[in-house]
Design a protein around this motif. Structure first.
Motif, PDB file in Angstrom:
ATOM      1  N   THR A  50      12.323  -0.744   6.940  1.00 19.25           N
ATOM      2  CA  THR A  50      11.987  -1.657   8.030  1.00 19.25           C
ATOM      3  C   THR A  50      12.700  -1.317   9.336  1.00 19.25           C
ATOM      4  N   GLU A  51      13.958  -0.935   9.259  1.00 18.65           N
ATOM      5  CA  GLU A  51      14.698  -0.622  10.488  1.00 18.65           C
ATOM      6  C   GLU A  51      14.096   0.590  11.193  1.00 18.65           C
ATOM      7  N   ALA A  52      13.825   1.637  10.436  1.00 21.33           N
ATOM      8  CA  ALA A  52      13.258   2.849  11.031  1.00 21.33           C
ATOM      9  C   ALA A  52      11.855   2.580  11.580  1.00 21.33           C
ATOM     10  N   LEU A  53      11.083   1.752  10.873  1.00 27.09           N
ATOM     11  CA  LEU A  53       9.742   1.414  11.356  1.00 27.09           C
ATOM     12  C   LEU A  53       9.808   0.621  12.653  1.00 27.09           C
ATOM     13  N   ARG A  54      10.731  -0.326  12.734  1.00 21.84           N
ATOM     14  CA  ARG A  54      10.873  -1.105  13.975  1.00 21.84           C
ATOM     15  C   ARG A  54      11.249  -0.203  15.144  1.00 21.84           C
ATOM     16  N   ILE A  55      12.147   0.744  14.891  1.00 27.54           N
ATOM     17  CA  ILE A  55      12.561   1.670  15.954  1.00 27.54           C
ATOM     18  C   ILE A  55      11.366   2.490  16.425  1.00 27.54           C
ATOM     19  N   ARG A  56      10.596   3.034  15.479  1.00 29.38           N
ATOM     20  CA  ARG A  56       9.430   3.850  15.850  1.00 29.38           C
ATOM     21  C   ARG A  56       8.379   3.021  16.590  1.00 29.38           C
ATOM     22  N   LEU A  57       8.176   1.783  16.167  1.00 29.73           N
ATOM     23  CA  LEU A  57       7.188   0.936  16.841  1.00 29.73           C
ATOM     24  C   LEU A  57       7.637   0.594  18.260  1.00 29.73           C
ATOM     25  N   THR A  58       8.936   0.371  18.460  1.00 32.12           N
ATOM     26  CA  THR A  58       9.417   0.090  19.816  1.00 32.12           C
ATOM     27  C   THR A  58       9.348   1.333  20.695  1.00 32.12           C
ATOM     28  N   GLN A  59       9.388   2.513  20.082  1.00 26.88           N
ATOM     29  CA  GLN A  59       9.248   3.754  20.843  1.00 26.88           C
ATOM     30  C   GLN A  59       7.798   4.027  21.222  1.00 26.88           C
ATOM     31  N   GLY A  60       6.872   3.245  20.682  1.00 27.55           N
ATOM     32  CA  GLY A  60       5.469   3.390  21.057  1.00 27.55           C
ATOM     33  C   GLY A  60       4.607   4.099  20.033  1.00 27.55           C
ATOM     34  N   ALA A  61       5.086   4.244  18.814  1.00 29.07           N
ATOM     35  CA  ALA A  61       4.285   4.889  17.776  1.00 29.07           C
ATOM     36  C   ALA A  61       3.080   4.016  17.437  1.00 29.07           C
ATOM     37  N   GLN A  62       1.927   4.651  17.253  1.00 29.09           N
ATOM     38  CA  GLN A  62       0.683   3.941  16.964  1.00 29.09           C
ATOM     39  C   GLN A  62       0.339   4.082  15.485  1.00 29.09           C
ATOM     40  N   PRO A  63       0.290   2.975  14.732  1.00 32.83           N
ATOM     41  CA  PRO A  63      -0.078   3.076  13.318  1.00 32.83           C
ATOM     42  C   PRO A  63      -1.588   3.236  13.149  1.00 32.83           C
ATOM     43  N   THR A  64      -1.980   3.950  12.102  1.00 29.92           N
ATOM     44  CA  THR A  64      -3.397   4.036  11.761  1.00 29.92           C
ATOM     45  C   THR A  64      -3.821   2.702  11.158  1.00 29.92           C
ATOM     46  N   ASP A  65      -5.110   2.532  10.919  1.00 33.47           N
ATOM     47  CA  ASP A  65      -5.617   1.251  10.416  1.00 33.47           C
ATOM     48  C   ASP A  65      -5.003   0.874   9.068  1.00 33.47           C
ATOM     49  N   VAL A  66      -4.926   1.837   8.157  1.00 37.74           N
ATOM     50  CA  VAL A  66      -4.391   1.546   6.823  1.00 37.74           C
ATOM     51  C   VAL A  66      -2.904   1.218   6.911  1.00 37.74           C
ATOM     52  N   VAL A  67      -2.170   1.978   7.702  1.00 40.30           N
ATOM     53  CA  VAL A  67      -0.740   1.716   7.851  1.00 40.30           C
ATOM     54  C   VAL A  67      -0.533   0.368   8.537  1.00 40.30           C
ATOM     55  N   ARG A  68      -1.399   0.025   9.483  1.00 41.22           N
ATOM     56  CA  ARG A  68      -1.295  -1.273  10.155  1.00 41.22           C
ATOM     57  C   ARG A  68      -1.436  -2.413   9.148  1.00 41.22           C
ATOM     58  N   THR A  69      -2.397  -2.306   8.230  1.00 43.15           N
ATOM     59  CA  THR A  69      -2.560  -3.371   7.235  1.00 43.15           C
ATOM     60  C   THR A  69      -1.350  -3.442   6.304  1.00 43.15           C
ATOM     61  N   LEU A  70      -0.768  -2.289   5.956  1.00 41.39           N
ATOM     62  CA  LEU A  70       0.433  -2.294   5.119  1.00 41.39           C
ATOM     63  C   LEU A  70       1.600  -2.948   5.851  1.00 41.39           C
ATOM     64  N   LEU A  71       1.728  -2.668   7.141  1.00 41.39           N
ATOM     65  CA  LEU A  71       2.812  -3.272   7.922  1.00 41.39           C
ATOM     66  C   LEU A  71       2.585  -4.768   8.108  1.00 41.39           C
ATOM     67  N   GLU A  72       1.333  -5.180   8.230  1.00 38.03           N
ATOM     68  CA  GLU A  72       1.033  -6.608   8.335  1.00 38.03           C
ATOM     69  C   GLU A  72       1.395  -7.320   7.039  1.00 38.03           C
ATOM     70  N   LYS A  73       1.087  -6.696   5.907  1.00 37.97           N
ATOM     71  CA  LYS A  73       1.437  -7.298   4.621  1.00 37.97           C
ATOM     72  C   LYS A  73       2.945  -7.331   4.428  1.00 37.97           C
ATOM     73  N   GLY A  74       3.641  -6.329   4.973  1.00 36.19           N
ATOM     74  CA  GLY A  74       5.096  -6.282   4.873  1.00 36.19           C
ATOM     75  C   GLY A  74       5.796  -7.192   5.858  1.00 36.19           C
ATOM     76  N   GLY A  75       5.059  -7.750   6.806  1.00 38.39           N
ATOM     77  CA  GLY A  75       5.632  -8.686   7.758  1.00 38.39           C
ATOM     78  C   GLY A  75       6.220  -8.041   8.998  1.00 38.39           C
ATOM     79  N   LEU A  76       5.972  -6.758   9.213  1.00 38.29           N
ATOM     80  CA  LEU A  76       6.512  -6.089  10.397  1.00 38.29           C
ATOM     81  C   LEU A  76       5.620  -6.258  11.622  1.00 38.29           C
TER      82      LEU A  76
END
Length: 114
Positions: A50-76
């Motif tokens: 979660t920490e590394a994902l938050r850092i990457r998302l704040t840096q502007g990384a764009q998740p693909t559709d499948v990864v976006r749904t996984l992150l939504e289920k994970g609460g990120l």
């Protein structure tokens, strides 16, 4: 641009995926910048850094559709109503209303005939 995507690994027909950060122009199974998690679609097991994902998302990384749904289920990420989903739901509602009207008119016609 940095993308958060799935990297396939595992045996034939028994795929598992790693969630990785990589350049958008790199290959699917190419060398990633960072590994951020794991997803097994057969057992629905998901592990997220979660920490590394938050850092990457704040840096502007764009998740693909499948990864976006996984992150939504994970609460990120917050769940977003995507336009295609909203349009699909609107069409379903219209179809339900049309079916209900047709059933009402059929029942009215049957009563008028008898």
């Amino acid at each position: 641009m940095i993308k958060l995507r799935l990297k396939r690994f595992g045996k034939k027909k028994e795929a598992s995926f790693r969630i990785v950060a990589c350049n958008s122009t790199s290959r699917r199974d190419g060398r990633p910048l960072q590994e951020l998690g794991f997803y097994n679609p057969r057992t629905k097991e998901t592990r997220l850094d979660t920490e590394a994902l938050r850092i990457r998302l704040t840096q502007g990384a764009q998740p693909t559709d499948v990864v976006r749904t996984l992150l939504e289920k994970g609460g990120l990420l917050e769940k977003k109503v995507r336009p295609s989903i909203a349009i699909g739901k609107a069409n379903l509602e219209k179809e339900k209303i049309a079916k209900a009207k047709s059933k009402e008119s059929e029942s009215a016609n049957k009563e008028a005939e008898s």
